[in-house]
Motif scaffolding. Structure first.
Motif, short mmCIF file in Angstrom:
data_model
loop_
_atom_site.label_atom_id
_atom_site.label_comp_id
_atom_site.label_asym_id
_atom_site.label_seq_id
_atom_site.Cartn_x
_atom_site.Cartn_y
_atom_site.Cartn_z
N SER A 156 28.22 61.97 27.36
CA SER A 156 28.86 60.71 27.69
C SER A 156 30.35 60.78 27.40
CB SER A 156 28.27 59.57 26.86
OG SER A 156 26.97 59.24 27.26
N SER A 187 30.65 56.05 30.23
CA SER A 187 29.84 56.68 31.27
C SER A 187 28.98 57.76 30.66
CB SER A 187 30.76 57.27 32.34
OG SER A 187 30.02 57.91 33.37
N ALA A 197 24.16 59.78 36.96
CA ALA A 197 25.36 59.29 36.29
C ALA A 197 25.31 57.77 36.17
CB ALA A 197 26.59 59.71 37.09
N THR A 198 25.69 57.26 35.02
CA THR A 198 25.69 55.82 34.78
C THR A 198 27.06 55.39 34.25
OG1 THR A 198 24.70 56.24 32.61
CG2 THR A 198 23.22 55.59 34.39
N TYR A 199 27.40 54.11 34.46
CA TYR A 199 28.73 53.63 34.14
C TYR A 199 28.69 52.24 33.52
CZ TYR A 199 29.95 57.39 37.35
OH TYR A 199 30.06 58.62 37.96
N LYS A 256 32.85 50.83 36.71
CA LYS A 256 32.02 51.16 37.87
C LYS A 256 32.85 51.06 39.15
CE LYS A 256 27.88 49.93 37.19
NZ LYS A 256 26.65 49.12 37.01
N THR A 297 34.41 58.45 37.83
CA THR A 297 33.31 59.33 38.21
C THR A 297 33.13 60.40 37.15
OG1 THR A 297 33.79 59.01 40.57
CG2 THR A 297 32.41 60.89 39.97
#
Length: 123
Positions: free
Chosen positions: A35, A49, A58-60, A65, A69
């Motif tokens: 992260s 992230s 991938a998460t934000y 968001k 990236t």
């Protein structure tokens, strides 16, 4: 000794871009979810992230968001964060964090945390 070394921070104008890198050494990077977290002046650690150990999912945070990236290259033991459309509220010390296993850590459940690279967004 495990090392996570971040780079790529600096001064950017609002609307600008920066690309952060985090190079890992002395542990098996591909076995760790990773992260990016940040800490603004006078505030606590904020998760930004995360990405799974195999580079999937991938998460934000809602605040980044569509603008940031996350990616990783397990062959190079490197984690990246491409930041675009930067805002003054993105200012802070950005660190990479790792947790053993498939899933990335949040703000307190990491096994390793880097020293960070400073990002300042100002005109």
């Amino acid at each position: 000794q495990v090392q996570l070394v971040e780079s790529g921070g600096g001064l950017a104008q609002p609307g600008g871009s920066l690309r952060l890198s985090c190079v890992a050494s002395r542990f098996t990077f591909s076995n760790f979810g990773m992260s990016w977290v940040r800490q603004a002046p006078g505030k606590g650690l904020e998760w930004v992230s995360g990405i799974r150990s195999d580079g999937s999912d991938a998460t934000y945070a809602d605040s980044v968001k569509g603008r940031f990236t996350i990616s990783r290259d397990n062959a190079k033991n490197t984690l990246y964060l491409q930041m675009s459309i930067l805002k003054p509220e993105d200012t802070g010390l950005y660190s990479c964090a790792g947790r053993y296993g498939r899933y990335p850590p949040r703000t307190t459940d990491y096994d390793y945390l880097g020293q960070g690279t400073q990002v300042t967004v100002s005109s």
